[in-house]
Enzyme design. Sequence first.
Site, short mmCIF file in Angstrom:
data_model
loop_
_atom_site.label_atom_id
_atom_site.label_comp_id
_atom_site.label_asym_id
_atom_site.label_seq_id
_atom_site.Cartn_x
_atom_site.Cartn_y
_atom_site.Cartn_z
N ASP A 16 31.39 40.05 37.27
CA ASP A 16 31.74 39.56 35.93
C ASP A 16 30.96 38.30 35.57
O ASP A 16 30.53 37.54 36.44
CB ASP A 16 33.23 39.19 35.87
CG ASP A 16 34.14 40.38 36.07
OD1 ASP A 16 33.65 41.52 36.10
OD2 ASP A 16 35.35 40.14 36.19
N HIS A 161 32.07 37.70 40.97
CA HIS A 161 31.45 36.95 39.86
C HIS A 161 30.02 36.58 40.21
O HIS A 161 29.80 35.84 41.17
CB HIS A 161 32.29 35.71 39.54
CG HIS A 161 33.63 36.05 38.97
ND1 HIS A 161 34.70 36.39 39.78
CD2 HIS A 161 34.06 36.17 37.70
CE1 HIS A 161 35.74 36.69 39.00
NE2 HIS A 161 35.38 36.56 37.73
ZN LIG Z 1 35.29 36.72 33.32
#
Ligand SMILES: [Zn+2]
Length: 198
Positions: A16, A161
């Site tokens: 992400d 992430h």
């Molecule tokens: Zn996010």
Amino acid sequence: MWRGSRAYPLATLTFDDGPDPQTTPRILDALAEHGVRGAFFLIGRRAEAAPSLVRRIVAGGHDLGNHTWSHRSLWLCGPRATRREVMDGHDAIAQAAGQPPRYFRAPWGMTNLALFPLLRRLATPCVFWSVQPEGGRVADPARQIARCVRGAGPGAILDLHDADGVPGAGARLAAALPGIVGALRGRGLALVPLRDLL
Ligand SMILES: [Zn+2]
């Protein structure tokens, strides 16, 4: 969607908040080196600023998802702002990639009632996750790997992430990624693109 079928020993790595010019290339290199394809949930305005990186993600065989235009919490957005966040993110990613994103993920998993009709119209299912090895904050690499091993099983969708929401997230993931891949494969899980898991 929170996970794939438990009937098959498959799992998917999802990333992400990118693309990030510093850290996303390191993640892509590590994935290519280990023969892993996953899914990248991009922030529209970051995709617009780094279109060549978006095309590199596509060329690597990874799936694309829309992670909104600017990563606002949809929980705090009314219908009009929700529409802007979803549509502008979708359009920016489609423009940069040369193809529309196939999936959607809401920032922090926060949704609202205005969201789902939009996603149906765009035919981008909302994908959550079954394992978040960063535990809300980014752990050190050894702890990230241990959390992956503990949490993942058949059908797992891991939420990682490749760019900073939390400072240093992308760099720490780059360090942890080979260990994460090795640990999951050690548990007998094949790492496949999201479209294959779902
Ligand atoms: Zn996010």
